[in-house]
Design a protein around this motif. Structure first.
Motif, mmCIF file in Angstrom:
data_model
loop_
_atom_site.group_PDB
_atom_site.id
_atom_site.type_symbol
_atom_site.label_atom_id
_atom_site.label_comp_id
_atom_site.label_asym_id
_atom_site.label_seq_id
_atom_site.Cartn_x
_atom_site.Cartn_y
_atom_site.Cartn_z
ATOM 1 N N ALA A 160 1.157 -0.566 -0.600
ATOM 2 C CA ALA A 160 -0.162 0.552 0.008
ATOM 3 C C ALA A 160 -0.002 1.487 0.019
ATOM 4 O O ALA A 160 0.733 1.730 -0.789
ATOM 5 C CB ALA A 160 -1.147 0.017 1.155
ATOM 6 N N ALA A 161 1.791 0.801 0.416
ATOM 7 C CA ALA A 161 2.358 2.415 0.613
ATOM 8 C C ALA A 161 3.383 2.761 -0.123
ATOM 9 O O ALA A 161 3.524 3.668 -0.977
ATOM 10 C CB ALA A 161 3.810 2.697 2.381
ATOM 11 N N ALA A 162 3.868 1.446 -1.336
ATOM 12 C CA ALA A 162 4.505 1.378 -1.770
ATOM 13 C C ALA A 162 3.785 2.530 -3.345
ATOM 14 O O ALA A 162 4.740 2.800 -4.156
ATOM 15 C CB ALA A 162 5.922 0.146 -2.357
ATOM 16 N N ALA A 163 3.187 1.843 -3.400
ATOM 17 C CA ALA A 163 2.010 1.953 -4.015
ATOM 18 C C ALA A 163 0.980 2.759 -4.754
ATOM 19 O O ALA A 163 0.774 3.503 -5.197
ATOM 20 C CB ALA A 163 0.791 0.685 -4.890
ATOM 21 N N SER A 164 1.337 3.794 -3.066
ATOM 22 C CA SER A 164 0.455 4.731 -3.248
ATOM 23 C C SER A 164 0.659 5.863 -4.362
ATOM 24 O O SER A 164 -0.125 7.073 -4.623
ATOM 25 C CB SER A 164 0.930 5.349 -1.758
ATOM 26 O OG SER A 164 2.055 6.189 -1.794
ATOM 27 N N PRO A 165 2.094 6.163 -4.243
ATOM 28 C CA PRO A 165 2.190 7.425 -5.574
ATOM 29 C C PRO A 165 1.072 7.126 -6.768
ATOM 30 O O PRO A 165 0.330 8.069 -7.172
ATOM 31 C CB PRO A 165 3.708 7.326 -5.707
ATOM 32 C CG PRO A 165 4.058 6.952 -4.888
ATOM 33 C CD PRO A 165 3.200 5.518 -4.743
ATOM 34 N N LEU A 166 0.730 6.696 -7.171
ATOM 35 C CA LEU A 166 -0.065 5.011 -8.673
ATOM 36 C C LEU A 166 -1.036 5.222 -7.937
ATOM 37 O O LEU A 166 -1.953 5.637 -9.146
ATOM 38 C CB LEU A 166 1.185 3.862 -9.160
ATOM 39 C CG LEU A 166 1.881 3.986 -9.458
ATOM 40 C CD1 LEU A 166 2.624 2.769 -9.249
ATOM 41 C CD2 LEU A 166 2.527 5.427 -10.511
ATOM 42 N N LEU A 167 -1.638 5.016 -6.829
ATOM 43 C CA LEU A 167 -3.032 4.916 -7.058
ATOM 44 C C LEU A 167 -3.417 6.414 -5.602
ATOM 45 O O LEU A 167 -4.705 5.787 -6.076
ATOM 46 C CB LEU A 167 -2.932 3.690 -5.309
ATOM 47 C CG LEU A 167 -2.510 3.233 -5.894
ATOM 48 C CD1 LEU A 167 -3.254 1.695 -4.546
ATOM 49 C CD2 LEU A 167 -3.365 1.678 -7.097
ATOM 50 N N THR A 186 6.238 8.382 1.840
ATOM 51 C CA THR A 186 6.271 10.228 1.743
ATOM 52 C C THR A 186 6.216 10.938 1.079
ATOM 53 O O THR A 186 5.810 12.107 1.220
ATOM 54 C CB THR A 186 8.343 9.830 2.263
ATOM 55 O OG1 THR A 186 8.691 9.415 2.951
ATOM 56 C CG2 THR A 186 8.382 11.424 2.470
ATOM 57 N N LEU A 187 6.414 10.623 -0.607
ATOM 58 C CA LEU A 187 6.096 11.570 -1.556
ATOM 59 C C LEU A 187 4.490 11.812 -1.750
ATOM 60 O O LEU A 187 3.969 12.821 -1.948
ATOM 61 C CB LEU A 187 6.699 10.745 -2.682
ATOM 62 C CG LEU A 187 5.962 11.236 -4.510
ATOM 63 C CD1 LEU A 187 6.648 12.053 -4.539
ATOM 64 C CD2 LEU A 187 6.842 10.396 -5.396
#
Length: 543
Positions: free
Chosen positions: A200-207, A274-275
């Motif tokens: 969830a955290a790693a894909a959050s910029p895309l989602l 963070t992004l």
């Protein structure tokens, strides 16, 4: 052509009132951040809770105060957030509201009892966590099926809710002996929750980030994310014990070695999270609300150890869902507002397509367009008057700010001083009204369960035909007023014209307006009194 007009008048799909500034949510996030630093880290990791040192005295005196302040603010925000959604009908569908209200009440009462007594009553710990899990799951499910935001944003919220749900499942599995010894035990569920959190955290910029991405906001966020991730990576190599202690005491994460697959995942997750967080906090008001929700989810931690942290996570999920929906439904900040001349041109095109030349009115179908400013500086009123199927038709739109405030379709000429003979209103609209503004007539049921569950009929309306009822149901929400045989009008909220629940996506917007006009025409015709019998011309018979 009509799509441009709809973009000009598009309003927020989700909110039924102006979006709040989020000051209380921001205060909660600020208090939770100080509680993390002072109570969890200083009080349990870096100092001894005594007044022999300044930091120790600070942790001893202010740590419990910040914990209770955070808990009290979380209690207020989560209660207000759930109650507001239940009252306005923004997130939870009607069939889910009673269950959400009951489970939320259980969670809020147990949270209040925990704050009052200083700890969770032992026999109610399971009730507290399971009620939290059910409410969090319903928030995620309601947002997933609502269509209030793009699919990727809905999937992103579900991914952020999944770790908390799996943590509750692991807690229940640890309490149940029949589940504890199974193949899918608490340890495997906890590991699955960690994997879901990393994804969830790693894909959050895309989602979660809306498109298109602006460099002015992405560049500072990317710099901050890169710097923090670099510090985390270098510190994890040099002092892995310190970083593991920070993760364990701060966010309740058992950080693995940095070179392990899960360790690399945590590094990428920190970069992406963070992004996303910085980009949202630097965005619009709705984006900031979503960013505050994301921050509250992080401050709540993964393996939540106290009811305050459960409340932080639940509040974060609600704020994230609300912010994402309002962000998706709001207009771009840099979109140029149409001028009155452009609006007049669009209304003229719409009127020409709505009008017809049937029933011998070929000379009277030229639409009449009126555009004039409203009371506010950004308010316009636009009216289209034409003829369709032999009756006058008026389409009245009022734009307030950057979106359509209301839309009214009138067929016929409603008497100015006569109350309507019947009012057909959706239950959603009826509940949103003040009691003194609700229809005064007695509700009459149509004996159609599907119709009566969604719409109420107040007065005598010609709804005996099943096809008419289906066409009224297709309107979803609004108020129809009927003057028998004379006129009818439909008033709808702008969020319906923009596809609140996604059911109208892919439909021709102009076709939907024409269908509404034809529905009102058919209701007027069906309510006309039957013609009087023709007088008899037979000679009278004499006795």
């Amino acid at each position: 052509m009509f799509e441009e007009f709809r973009a000009y008048t598009r309003a927020a799909r989700m909110p039924t009132r102006p979006a709040p500034r989020g000051n209380l949510t921001a205060a909660l996030a600020l208090a939770a951040g100080f509680e993390l630093i002072v109570n969890r880290l200083l009080g349990h990791l870096f100092t001894v809770p005594t007044c022999h040192t300044v930091l120790g005295c600070l942790a001893l005196r202010f740590g419990p105060f910040l914990l209770y302040l955070t808990g009290l603010l979380a209690l207020v925000v989560v209660t207000g957030g759930v109650a507001g959604h239940l009252w306005r009908g923004e997130l939870f569908p009607r069939g889910m509201r009673f269950t959400v209200a009951a489970l939320s009440l259980v969670f809020v009462l147990l949270l209040a009892a925990s704050l009052f007594f200083g700890r969770v009553p032992g026999r109610y710990e399971t009730h507290l966590k399971t009620s939290f899990g059910f409410v969090a799951g319903m928030v995620a499910l309601a947002f997933l099926v609502s269509g209030a935001a793009p699919l990727r944003a809905r999937l992103g919220l579900v991914l952020f809710a999944l770790p908390s749900l799996l943590h509750v499942a692991a807690f229940v599995a640890a309490q149940a002996t029949w589940w504890r010894d199974g193949w899918v035990g608490p340890e495997r569920i906890t590991l699955a929750g960690e994997v879901a959190l990393v994804l969830a955290a790693a894909a959050s910029p895309l989602l979660l980030l809306p498109g298109p991405v602006k460099l002015t906001r992405t560049a500072p966020a990317l710099a901050m994310a890169a710097g923090l991730t670099t510090f985390f990576f270098v510190a994890s190599l040099g002092r892995p014990d310190l970083m593991q202690a920070l993760g364990l005491y701060g966010l309740h994460l058992d950080l693995p070695r940095v070179w392990s697959p899960l360790g690399v995942g945590y590094t990428l997750a920190l970069l992406g999270f963070t992004l996303t967080l910085a980009s949202l906090l630097l965005g619009s008001r709705a984006a900031r609300l979503a960013g505050l929700g994301l921050a509250l989810i992080a401050l709540g931690g993964y393996q939540t150890a106290s009811p305050v942290e459960l409340a932080l996570t639940l509040t974060g999920l609600i704020a994230l869902a609300t912010g994402l929906a309002r962000q998706a439904s709001s207009l771009p900040e840099d979109r140029r507002a149409s001028s009155p001349a452009e609006l007049r041109s669009l209304l003229t095109s719409i009127g020409q397509r709505i009008a017809d030349a049937s029933h011998g009115h070929a000379g009277s179908t030229t639409p009449t367009i009126e555009v004039h400013p409203g009371e506010g500086p950004d308010e316009d009123h636009g009216t289209v008057r034409t003829v369709r199927r032999g009756r006058p038709v008026a389409l009245v739109a009022r734009r307030a700010g950057r979106g359509l405030d209301d839309l009214k379709v009138v067929v016929g000429a409603p008497p100015a001083s006569t109350a309507p003979d019947a009012t057909i209103e959706s239950h959603e609209t009826w509940l949103a009204r003040r009691p003194e503004t609700r229809p005064a007539g007695t509700r009459i049921k149509t004996d159609d369960p599907a119709f009566d569950r969604k719409w109420g009929v107040y007065g005598q309306a010609p709804l005996g035909d099943r096809s008419l009822r289906k066409r009224v149901l297709a309107q979803r929400e609004g108020t129809i007023r009927l003057w028998s045989g004379v006129a009818a009008e439909l008033v709808v909220s702008a969020r319906l014209t923009s596809g609140e629940n996604g059911s109208s996506r892919g439909r021709d917007p102009l076709g939907a307006v024409i269908e509404t006009i034809d529905l009102l025409e058919d209701l007027v015709e069906a309510s006309e009194p039957p013609p009087a019998p023709a007088p008899s011309h037979e000679p009278a018979t004499s006795n």
